[in-house]
Design a protein around this motif. Structure first.
Motif, PDB file in Angstrom:
ATOM      1  N   ASN A   8       0.798  -1.231   0.000  1.00 47.03           N
ATOM      2  CA  ASN A   8       0.000   0.000   0.000  1.00 47.03           C
ATOM      3  C   ASN A   8       0.829   1.278   0.000  1.00 47.03           C
ATOM      4  OD1 ASN A   8      -2.661  -1.033  -0.039  1.00 47.03           O
ATOM      5  ND2 ASN A   8      -2.412  -1.701   2.065  1.00 47.03           N
ATOM      6  N   PRO A  24       3.073   4.070  -1.831  1.00 46.25           N
ATOM      7  CA  PRO A  24       3.123   4.510  -3.233  1.00 46.25           C
ATOM      8  C   PRO A  24       4.433   4.075  -3.908  1.00 46.25           C
ATOM      9  CG  PRO A  24       2.663   6.360  -1.736  1.00 46.25           C
ATOM     10  CD  PRO A  24       2.973   5.189  -0.887  1.00 46.25           C
ATOM     11  N   SER A  69       6.004  11.113   3.319  1.00 45.84           N
ATOM     12  CA  SER A  69       5.530  11.479   4.656  1.00 45.84           C
ATOM     13  C   SER A  69       5.165  10.251   5.493  1.00 45.84           C
ATOM     14  CB  SER A  69       4.293  12.379   4.522  1.00 45.84           C
ATOM     15  OG  SER A  69       3.266  11.697   3.835  1.00 45.84           O
ATOM     16  N   ILE A  70       5.233   9.067   4.869  1.00 49.00           N
ATOM     17  CA  ILE A  70       4.786   7.843   5.541  1.00 49.00           C
ATOM     18  C   ILE A  70       5.921   7.244   6.357  1.00 49.00           C
ATOM     19  CG2 ILE A  70       3.952   5.494   5.157  1.00 49.00           C
ATOM     20  CD1 ILE A  70       3.068   6.689   2.313  1.00 49.00           C
ATOM     21  N   TYR A  74       2.694   6.520  10.871  1.00 50.99           N
ATOM     22  CA  TYR A  74       2.520   7.967  10.880  1.00 50.99           C
ATOM     23  C   TYR A  74       2.424   8.452   9.440  1.00 50.99           C
ATOM     24  CZ  TYR A  74       3.450  12.941  11.271  1.00 50.99           C
ATOM     25  OH  TYR A  74       3.341  14.295  11.165  1.00 50.99           O
ATOM     26  N   ASP A  75       1.483   9.365   9.177  1.00 50.91           N
ATOM     27  CA  ASP A  75       1.405  10.004   7.859  1.00 50.91           C
ATOM     28  C   ASP A  75       0.809  11.394   8.037  1.00 50.91           C
ATOM     29  OD1 ASP A  75       1.644  10.343   5.137  1.00 50.91           O
ATOM     30  OD2 ASP A  75      -0.110   9.129   4.623  1.00 50.91           O
TER      31      ASP A  75
END
Lengths: 368, 368
Positions: free
Chosen positions: A82, A84, A104-105, B304-305
């Motif tokens: 999942n 990107p 950002s993940i 975290y995102d």
């Protein structure tokens, strides 16, 4: 350990080795079963290993800091799927916490010590056989349906590979049928007779490709067989034992040879299946001069069909399990196929002239 | 009875009514459950019927001799599927034996007396609503995931249909969320409030088409609702009872309105799912000025995102079940969506300006 690797390469690596992640024990949460990411040398190895099968593959990527870590395999697969497309950074800290970062993940998950992982034993690359991957895949796929599903006879839960006189013979046997595929191989000096667990072979045919230009190398060891292709190595534990010699009951003599269009008989036999769903009855094949009758009577009702064929020899009536006959017919590519029968009590068989395939089906013993 | 019917029409007829063949009782072999072929008048009707749902459809074909017969439905489906395309002859004899003939193929199966079949009761075509089939299908599909799966409260295992003041409102509620769809309808005088079993609605959305040009007619009866389209009629038994009025706890006031790209949040929430597979924990949504943080900590690890959004009102932190939020977001077509929050303890909701959709999710009560 710190590595940087593209999402797709990472997922390919996981998907390859995950087939060797043990999920046989239902009482253990398979999410906790690990694969190893080993970046301790100059390449990134992914490894999974269980009692029966071990898989190693090398994945493209950048090693920033050497090291190794074991991570829950199915969990990692679900997680990476999942994220990107793009580069993913994976690094560990002293507490075996694995950080997976992409944009950002950020995931932080608990890993396990890579040094305690049950890695693959080194393989011996001495006795080997090189074979086209598509041919090998087909030989297995077109015989494996007839291995025994019961555990009563361990040997019959595997397939026999015999390499002798420049020929590879792959064979599956259960109590009621035999499926055989033969293929010429280059090395005439190799002489091997081994039995490979059906379960491992089912994983192998999912893994190896179908490129008619590509080869795969088999390495023979006393209790293991290794398959090597591209950057992937699959090692399977062998079953101790030998198959019975089927030459005795596979008699080349016959009284009747019926030659027919394969897909016509496949279609007709498939139409009998609703009738035998709950009431297992054999189909009666009634071979007369130029006519092949298919008859079945069960508690649900009856089925009748008639095919025009070419018959040599005497008329014969034989009772067969339609599923077994169907499995054999569907594994054959030829448009025209011959069924050879001796009597109502003898096994009947389907083979081509050079025995590249031989399918033997035992008749059902009923009064006709 | 004797009829002649093309394979495709026959199979279409079977596939339509078979959804009403009872296979709820696992101890009864569902192969014996029948559908009715009724050629006793000037058209060929196929009918299946159980306690909850009954389906009738009219099939093109030639009636050679009037009559009716009941036949094991799944068995008939399996049988017809494998018959080659073309005309199929079906006829019965005095002993209720059904012969199915196509070319050289002949089945003889045991039927049951058509007169003893539990046929559909006649429906009353008085109070009705005409609606586009695609709109109706979407309204059901985009709310039905939030009906209650437990049998503790029978009413909540269904969906509420309220037609009032020229508006159709379809609603599904379980203990933790509410899904609502509203749609203007032509008839402003109709006033109905009914509850339809979720199980029946799930069959109906499989049966009705998605043609934006085609309509479906709903007929209201005291304890049943009928859906009619083309030559097909579906009759469902209603659940006795009413939904609680949700207007009380659905407050249009809010302290925070966060507007974001729907698919970005969908993707981010889907990435939390591997972490909550065995360890159900809520996701923490931390809404600040222009930043929407998604945080989750479970036994497996943490996630975290961060998403960039448009926020009106105060900063807020709220704990939600990510699956419930995902179900709602996936049921919405808009690219941009707004989440409205009042406090950590109040339900949060997603709706558009004209309330064509309203999704309410209860927060999880934990210390943040």
């Amino acid at each position: 350990m710190q590595i940087s690797i593209s999402k797709n390469d990472l997922l390919d690596g996981i998907n390859t080795v995950i087939k060797a992640v043990d999920n046989s024990n239902r009482y253990v949460n398979s999410l906790y079963e690990c694969l190893l990411i080993d970046a301790s040398s100059n390449k990134i190895r992914f490894v999974a290993n269980n009692e029966e099968i071990g898989i190693e593959t090398v994945v493209e990527g950048k090693i920033i800091k050497n090291g190794k870590i074991a991570i829950a395999a199915h969990f990692l697969q679900d997680t990476i799927r999942n994220i990107p497309d793009g580069e993913i950074n994976i690094y560990t800290d002293d507490n075996l916490v694995v950080t997976i970062k992409s944009g950002s993940i950020e995931y932080n998950i608990n890993g396990k010590d890579g040094d305690s992982f049950n890695d693959l034993a080194p393989i011996k690359r001495e006795e080997k056989l090189v074979i086209n991957e598509l041919i090998l895949k087909n030989m297995i796929t077109k015989t494996i349906f007839s291995i025994s599903e019961s555990n009563a006879n361990k040997v019959l839960s595997g397939e026999s590979f015999i390499i002798r006189n420049g020929n590879l013979c792959i064979k599956g046997i259960d109590g009621n049928r035999v499926s055989v595929r033969n293929q010429k191989v280059d090395d005439a000096s190799l002489d091997k007779e081994i039995v490979i667990p059906g379960k491992s072979l089912k994983e192998i045919i999912k893994l190896i490709g179908s490129d008619p230009e590509k080869s795969i190398t088999l390495y023979f060891m006393p209790s293991h067989l290794a398959f090597e292709y591209d950057e992937t190595l699959i090692v399977v534990r062998l079953i101790d034992g030998k198959f019975i010699n089927i030459d005795n009951f596979f008699i080349k003599d016959y009284e009747t040879k019926a030659t027919f269009n394969r897909s016509e008989l496949v279609n007709s036999l498939e139409r009998t299946l609703p009738l035998i769903k709950e009431d297992k009855k054999p189909v009666i094949i009634d071979i007369n001069k130029d006519v092949f009758e298919v008859k079945l009577v069960t508690n649900y009702g009856s089925y009748y069909d008639k095919l025009f064929i070419n018959t040599e020899g005497i008329n014969i009536k034989i009772a067969l399990n339609p599923k077994f006959l169907l499995d054999a017919l569907k594994a054959i590519d030829d448009d025209e196929v011959s069924l050879f029968c001796m009597s109502q009590k003898n096994p009947c068989f389907i083979r081509d002239e050079n025995d590249s395939y031989i399918y033997i089906v035992m008749p059902v013993n009923i009064n006709l």
